[in-house]
Design an enzyme around this catalytic site. Structure first.
Site, PDB file in Angstrom:
ATOM      1  N   SER A 553       0.845  -1.183   0.000  1.00 57.27           N
ATOM      2  CA  SER A 553       0.000   0.000   0.000  1.00 57.27           C
ATOM      3  C   SER A 553       0.895   1.253   0.000  1.00 57.27           C
ATOM      4  O   SER A 553       1.689   1.420  -0.923  1.00 57.27           O
ATOM      5  CB  SER A 553      -0.958  -0.037   1.190  1.00 57.27           C
ATOM      6  OG  SER A 553      -2.003   0.876   1.024  1.00 57.27           O
ATOM      7  N   ASP A 638      -8.364  -5.070  -6.273  1.00 54.98           N
ATOM      8  CA  ASP A 638      -7.925  -3.903  -5.496  1.00 54.98           C
ATOM      9  C   ASP A 638      -8.384  -2.662  -6.239  1.00 54.98           C
ATOM     10  O   ASP A 638      -7.802  -2.280  -7.246  1.00 54.98           O
ATOM     11  CB  ASP A 638      -6.400  -3.911  -5.357  1.00 54.98           C
ATOM     12  CG  ASP A 638      -5.887  -2.790  -4.477  1.00 54.98           C
ATOM     13  OD1 ASP A 638      -6.685  -1.925  -4.068  1.00 54.98           O
ATOM     14  OD2 ASP A 638      -4.678  -2.782  -4.187  1.00 54.98           O
ATOM     15  N   HIS A 670      -6.985  -5.639  -1.978  1.00 55.07           N
ATOM     16  CA  HIS A 670      -5.821  -4.935  -1.453  1.00 55.07           C
ATOM     17  C   HIS A 670      -5.006  -5.840  -0.536  1.00 55.07           C
ATOM     18  O   HIS A 670      -3.870  -5.543  -0.219  1.00 55.07           O
ATOM     19  CB  HIS A 670      -6.315  -3.695  -0.700  1.00 55.07           C
ATOM     20  CG  HIS A 670      -5.298  -2.609  -0.529  1.00 55.07           C
ATOM     21  ND1 HIS A 670      -4.652  -1.995  -1.579  1.00 55.07           N
ATOM     22  CD2 HIS A 670      -4.818  -1.995   0.589  1.00 55.07           C
ATOM     23  CE1 HIS A 670      -3.841  -1.060  -1.123  1.00 55.07           C
ATOM     24  NE2 HIS A 670      -3.914  -1.043   0.193  1.00 55.07           N
TER      25      HIS A 670
END
Length: 695
Positions: A553, A638, A670
């Site tokens: 991330s 995602d 994600h």
């Protein structure tokens, strides 16, 4: 991109909700698993029991909770319900079915245990005796329900359900039944990992008597194209009856399309069952206002509140409202930490909560009489929830050395005792690496907490390849978390030393430290990363020729950025779901408030100097400096950071003739939630690192 402490029971929920009745088969546990080695493997990591939600009986004597176990060969998680004395002792498994049970709680009178199950074909509320006998289906709601709560008066039940309010192409063109398309007119047509399904989560209530619902349910948001609880992470903590059972408070962001995408302005609404009116209790408060909870006498409402619209990492404040006068009091003006999970004491004089605190999460106490705060616990651990139980507190706790367990806490001394011991049999067979807390001086002369994790059989006379861990969020503390993916003990078990700094832009160290990162993605926090690895690399047991950097991330963004700036420190890089191109990210993500706040605006307003600084630091603008082998990982579902970001980074690396690998998961978001995908993730993670750092 921030967030998100994920609900551990989600895998069980997914397994439970397939929509058809399962054959009667036994459940599964790993309680008696015997391992061949004291060193953890990915398969062992996925074999730990995962404690789910925990509920204390009204008399404070008994704890009910769920535990999930994964059967690797089936790629399936089994969830069952357990009870145990609140004072400690052996736990008892009271369900043992193929059909998972979840969202367990006590009925207000303490005579029944309630839970959700899809045993009947869709998810409904069930009740059973405290010993697990006589399970009875309480609701028979067409289409099933998603969450529930009893009225304290036990004459009603509220539940949440998704309601179809938007038209599909087949509604518009019924003569084209085989057409496959979407038509969108505004933003927020997809969120996190789901396309908008033309439905909205609404709150309903229905009469309840003699263990069954009675009559027709009432939708308290009828016709409204808004979600309550908030999507995608809000749970039933965002919905509550008042103690007299006459009103329902709920959290909702009553905005649509573009307005919703750019705003965090949720409010708390109070619905009157008597006259069916709705009042906005937090009107004019512009940030997140969530999780209303009422004092036992019903006179006060406490909730969590952020001040600024569009800033998801703002200070999370403790607010209390006098419901008779409407007076709101901010009890967080004099403190520099966040509040989470507010829980009233039985006498209404105290509010218990958890808060980030310098690399750990601790239990705190707020005394309403004198508006004073006191820290209850202190240690190297994360307390994730807290609930009163007589003269003790029942909490859940994790650390980098063990997964979630149920803890009995003495509120006077802060001492916690593990009373569930769900994973003790497995932990007893394993050797964990040492977790060390270091304070390192940064380039601007600040003290930065850095965790250093050592291999289980660490030998100070050896040299070890060492990994810099880059945290996601970006505002998410490097705390004592336990994960089936980013697990420091798993990394250490593969003979790596891990350096995990709480760099700039993380909570738990004051709001100034947390906020510094916004608008400065390529700035001080990157210096913090390099300071941490450079300092630990001075140790004689660190192999300076074999350093790696890994992250997901915002941590994945950090890897891409470091790839163009690390000045040959690292010999291997791994980025999972990272941002590669900030301009593209601004235009393809879903929650626009995040990128708009953190980048300080859009990329086309050339007069916005703060925003131009952000976009000038996009990793894709420094690829001419890339020279390090890189593994790129991304999931197709995602939608926060779409997979094209990872594809662009991988393609660029190969066009530059840099050794690279792309690990792509068509069904993951994600994160990586599937067991066998998670094991594959671990295997590829270490295969790549070993190829590059253990030559």
């Amino acid at each position: 991109m921030k967030k998100y402490t994920f609900l551990l029971g989600l895998l069980g929920l997914l397994s439970a909700c397939s929509g058809s009745k399962k054959p009667e088969k036994p459940t599964f546990t790993n309680r008696d698993l015997k391992v061949e080695s004291e060193i953890m493997t990915p398969e062992v990591l996925w074999s730990f029991g995962r404690v789910g939600n925990v509920s204390v009986s009204p008399d404070g004597n008994t704890v009910v909770f769920t535990v999930s176990y994964t059967k690797i060969e089936e790629n399936r998680t089994y969830t069952d319900i357990y009870t145990m004395p609140a004072k400690g002792g052996e736990f008892t498994q009271i369900t043992s079915t193929y059909d998972n049970e979840f969202e367990v709680s006590w009925r207000p009178d303490g005579k029944k245990i309630a839970y959700l199950s899809a045993k009947s074909g869709d998810v409904q509320l069930w009740e059973m005796n405290p010993d697990g006998s006589n399970p009875v289906k309480v609701t028979k709601i067409e289409g099933g329900i998603e969450g529930y709560k009893y009225a304290p008066t036990m004459d009603k039940i509220l539940f949440t359900q998704s309601v179809k309010l938007d038209k599909t192409i087949h509604d518009l063109y019924p003569d084209l039944p085989k057409a496959d398309a979407r038509i969108e007119d505004d933003l927020m047509y997809r969120h996190w990992d789901h396309w908008h399904d033309f439905k909205y989560s609404h709150v309903f209530y229905i009469d309840y008597a003699n263990g069954s619902t009675v009559g027709t349910a009432t939708d308290i948001m009828e016709g409204e194209k808004y979600h309550a609880p908030l999507k995608p992470w809000g749970g039933m903590e965002q919905v509550s009856f008042t103690p007299d059972g006459k009103n329902i408070a709920y959290t909702c962001k009553k905005l649509e399309g573009k307005a919703s995408a750019f705003s965090t302005n949720s409010d708390i609404y109070l619905y009157s069952i008597k006259d069916k009116s709705t009042q906005n209790l937090t009107e004019g408060m512009m940030g997140y206002d969530i999780a209303p909870t009422f004092s036992p006498d019903g006179k006060l409402m406490a909730w969590e509140s952020m001040e600024r619209d569009g800033y998801e990492a703002d200070k999370n404040r403790l607010f209390v409202m006098d419901l008779a006068t409407g007076t709101k009091t901010d009890y967080s003006k004099e403190i520099d930490f966040n509040v989470h999970g507010l829980t009233w004491s039985k006498d209404g004089n105290t509010i218990w909560f958890t808060s980030d605190d310098k690399g750990s999460k601790e239990i705190y106490k707020f005394n309403l009489a004198d508006a004073s705060y006191s820290k209850v616990t202190d240690g190297i651990h994360n307390y994730n929830s807290v609930e009163p139980a007589g003269d003790k507190l029942i909490a859940t706790r994790t650390s980098m050395q063990y997964p979630t367990e149920i803890i009995s806490v003495d509120p006077a001394s802060g001492k916690g005792e593990n009373i569930s011991k769900v994973n003790d049999p497995l932990l007893a067979q394993l050797k964990m690496g040492k977790v060390e807390k270091r304070w390192i001086k940064t380039t601007d002369n600040k003290e930065m907490l850095t965790w250093v994790i050592y291999p289980p059989n660490f030998d100070p006379n050896k040299k070890y390849p060492t990994l810099l861990y880059c945290q996601g969020g970006p505002q998410s503390m490097v705390s004592q978390f336990w994960s089936t993916r980013w697990n420091f003990q798993m990394m250490a078990a593969n003979d790596y030393i891990i350096v995990a700094p709480n760099r700039r832009g993380l909570p738990g160290f004051g709001q100034e430290w947390n906020e510094q990162i916004s608008g400065d993605y390529g700035g001080q926090n990157m210096k913090d990363y390099l300071t941490a690895i450079d300092e630990v690399a001075k140790e004689p047991f660190v192999d300076n020729d074999n350093l790696g950097a890994v992250g997901a991330s915002y941590g994945g963004f950090s890897i891409y950025w470091l790839a163009g700036h690390h000045n040959k420190r690292f010999s291997a890089l791994i980025s999972h779901c990272g941002i590669f191109n900030l301009e593209q990210m601004y235009s393809i993500t879903e929650e626009m408030f995040f990128v708009n706040w953190d980048n300080k605006g859009n990329y086309w307003d050339k007069s916005n100097r703060a925003a131009m600084k952000s976009y000038a630091n996009s990793p894709h603008k420094f690829v001419q400096n890339w020279d390090t082998p890189i593994l790129v990982i991304h999931g197709a579902k995602d939608f926060r950071i779409p997979y094209t970001q990872g594809m662009a980074a991988f393609n660029t690396a190969r066009m530059l003739d840099i050794p690279a690998r792309f690990l792509y998961f068509p069904e993951e978001n994600h994160w990586v939630l599937s067991c066998q995908n998670g094991i594959l993730w671990q295997r590829e993670f270490f295969r790549f690192l070993d190829e590059q750092l253990k030559k």
